[in-house]
Write a protein that holds these residues in place. Sequence first.
Motif, PDB file in Angstrom:
ATOM      1  N   SER A  52     109.261  32.367  11.982  1.00  0.00           N
ATOM      2  CA  SER A  52     109.843  31.090  12.364  1.00  0.00           C
ATOM      3  C   SER A  52     110.801  30.594  11.295  1.00  0.00           C
ATOM      4  O   SER A  52     110.482  30.624  10.100  1.00  0.00           O
ATOM      5  CB  SER A  52     108.747  30.052  12.594  1.00  0.00           C
ATOM      6  N   ALA A  53     111.967  30.137  11.736  1.00  0.00           N
ATOM      7  CA  ALA A  53     112.912  29.526  10.807  1.00  0.00           C
ATOM      8  C   ALA A  53     112.504  28.116  10.420  1.00  0.00           C
ATOM      9  O   ALA A  53     113.076  27.558   9.477  1.00  0.00           O
ATOM     10  CB  ALA A  53     114.313  29.520  11.416  1.00  0.00           C
ATOM     11  N   ARG A  54     111.533  27.531  11.114  1.00  0.00           N
ATOM     12  CA  ARG A  54     111.094  26.164  10.862  1.00  0.00           C
ATOM     13  C   ARG A  54     109.906  26.096   9.907  1.00  0.00           C
ATOM     14  O   ARG A  54     109.951  25.380   8.912  1.00  0.00           O
ATOM     15  CB  ARG A  54     110.739  25.472  12.177  1.00  0.00           C
ATOM     16  N   ASP A  55     108.830  26.828  10.209  1.00  0.00           N
ATOM     17  CA  ASP A  55     107.613  26.709   9.417  1.00  0.00           C
ATOM     18  C   ASP A  55     107.134  28.019   8.797  1.00  0.00           C
ATOM     19  O   ASP A  55     106.098  28.032   8.134  1.00  0.00           O
ATOM     20  CB  ASP A  55     106.490  26.086  10.247  1.00  0.00           C
ATOM     21  N   GLY A  56     107.850  29.123   9.022  1.00  0.00           N
ATOM     22  CA  GLY A  56     107.484  30.383   8.412  1.00  0.00           C
ATOM     23  C   GLY A  56     106.364  31.132   9.095  1.00  0.00           C
ATOM     24  O   GLY A  56     105.909  32.158   8.561  1.00  0.00           O
ATOM     25  N   SER A  57     105.893  30.670  10.245  1.00  0.00           N
ATOM     26  CA  SER A  57     104.843  31.382  10.956  1.00  0.00           C
ATOM     27  C   SER A  57     105.336  32.759  11.381  1.00  0.00           C
ATOM     28  O   SER A  57     106.535  32.963  11.615  1.00  0.00           O
ATOM     29  CB  SER A  57     104.360  30.582  12.159  1.00  0.00           C
ATOM     30  N   THR A  58     104.415  33.707  11.500  1.00  0.00           N
ATOM     31  CA  THR A  58     104.775  35.097  11.760  1.00  0.00           C
ATOM     32  C   THR A  58     104.016  35.657  12.947  1.00  0.00           C
ATOM     33  O   THR A  58     102.973  35.148  13.342  1.00  0.00           O
ATOM     34  CB  THR A  58     104.502  35.974  10.533  1.00  0.00           C
ATOM     35  N   SER A  71     108.634  38.501   5.756  1.00  0.00           N
ATOM     36  CA  SER A  71     108.699  37.369   4.843  1.00  0.00           C
ATOM     37  C   SER A  71     110.141  36.899   4.733  1.00  0.00           C
ATOM     38  O   SER A  71     111.062  37.576   5.204  1.00  0.00           O
ATOM     39  CB  SER A  71     108.139  37.733   3.464  1.00  0.00           C
ATOM     40  N   ARG A  72     110.317  35.744   4.115  1.00  0.00           N
ATOM     41  CA  ARG A  72     111.660  35.208   3.945  1.00  0.00           C
ATOM     42  C   ARG A  72     111.833  34.616   2.565  1.00  0.00           C
ATOM     43  O   ARG A  72     110.883  34.124   1.952  1.00  0.00           O
ATOM     44  CB  ARG A  72     111.958  34.150   5.014  1.00  0.00           C
ATOM     45  N   ASP A  73     113.052  34.668   2.076  1.00  0.00           N
ATOM     46  CA  ASP A  73     113.443  34.027   0.832  1.00  0.00           C
ATOM     47  C   ASP A  73     114.584  33.087   1.193  1.00  0.00           C
ATOM     48  O   ASP A  73     115.733  33.516   1.333  1.00  0.00           O
ATOM     49  CB  ASP A  73     113.874  35.054  -0.208  1.00  0.00           C
ATOM     50  N   ASN A  74     114.264  31.817   1.360  1.00  0.00           N
ATOM     51  CA  ASN A  74     115.264  30.859   1.813  1.00  0.00           C
ATOM     52  C   ASN A  74     116.408  30.691   0.809  1.00  0.00           C
ATOM     53  O   ASN A  74     117.552  30.463   1.203  1.00  0.00           O
ATOM     54  CB  ASN A  74     114.612  29.504   2.089  1.00  0.00           C
ATOM     55  N   ALA A  75     116.104  30.796  -0.473  1.00  0.00           N
ATOM     56  CA  ALA A  75     117.139  30.661  -1.493  1.00  0.00           C
ATOM     57  C   ALA A  75     118.186  31.754  -1.374  1.00  0.00           C
ATOM     58  O   ALA A  75     119.359  31.541  -1.703  1.00  0.00           O
ATOM     59  CB  ALA A  75     116.524  30.660  -2.885  1.00  0.00           C
ATOM     60  N   LYS A  76     117.772  32.934  -0.911  1.00  0.00           N
ATOM     61  CA  LYS A  76     118.688  34.059  -0.768  1.00  0.00           C
ATOM     62  C   LYS A  76     119.155  34.253   0.667  1.00  0.00           C
ATOM     63  O   LYS A  76     119.922  35.181   0.937  1.00  0.00           O
ATOM     64  CB  LYS A  76     118.027  35.340  -1.265  1.00  0.00           C
ATOM     65  N   ASN A  77     118.682  33.408   1.586  1.00  0.00           N
ATOM     66  CA  ASN A  77     119.014  33.540   3.004  1.00  0.00           C
ATOM     67  C   ASN A  77     118.720  34.950   3.513  1.00  0.00           C
ATOM     68  O   ASN A  77     119.510  35.535   4.266  1.00  0.00           O
ATOM     69  CB  ASN A  77     120.475  33.170   3.261  1.00  0.00           C
ATOM     70  N   GLN A  82     108.463  44.457   5.040  1.00  0.00           N
ATOM     71  CA  GLN A  82     107.766  45.445   4.235  1.00  0.00           C
ATOM     72  C   GLN A  82     106.978  46.354   5.167  1.00  0.00           C
ATOM     73  O   GLN A  82     106.152  45.882   5.947  1.00  0.00           O
ATOM     74  CB  GLN A  82     106.821  44.765   3.243  1.00  0.00           C
ATOM     75  N   MET A  83     107.229  47.650   5.090  1.00  0.00           N
ATOM     76  CA  MET A  83     106.603  48.618   5.975  1.00  0.00           C
ATOM     77  C   MET A  83     105.780  49.584   5.135  1.00  0.00           C
ATOM     78  O   MET A  83     106.326  50.308   4.296  1.00  0.00           O
ATOM     79  CB  MET A  83     107.651  49.380   6.784  1.00  0.00           C
TER      80      MET A  83
END
Length: 122
Positions: A52-58, A71-77, A82-83
């Motif tokens: 989710s772009a809103r709350d990070g749910s997966t 996972s996401r790194d918002n600072a790096k967009n 990971q596989m």
Amino acid sequence: QVQLVESGGDLVRPGGSLRLSCATSGSTSVYYAIGWFRQAPGKEREGVSRISARDGSTNYAPSVKGRFSISRDNAKNTVYLQMNDLKPEDTAVYYCAAGTILTMDPRFYNYWGQGTQVTVSS
């Protein structure tokens, strides 16, 4: 427009690991989800995972749950996939995409990256 660029695909042996990256740019704030999809030769595109772009749910496809992690790194967009414990059945072109609802159905994703090849073989 939203732009997405995947990287990290490679040839790996069964049981190996890879981390895919999806660098995003543009008006990504209007989209609810960033998803990872894959398409093997002769098969339909299938959802692998989404965040989710809103709350990070997966969410994950049953075939990869416990082996893959999004996972996401918002600072790096950037969104990562990971596989671990890769299997030959994971061989496919992997795409990231920006979607309008929280789903792994590719029909609801508007913008797509160019894809990165993952090959799992001994």
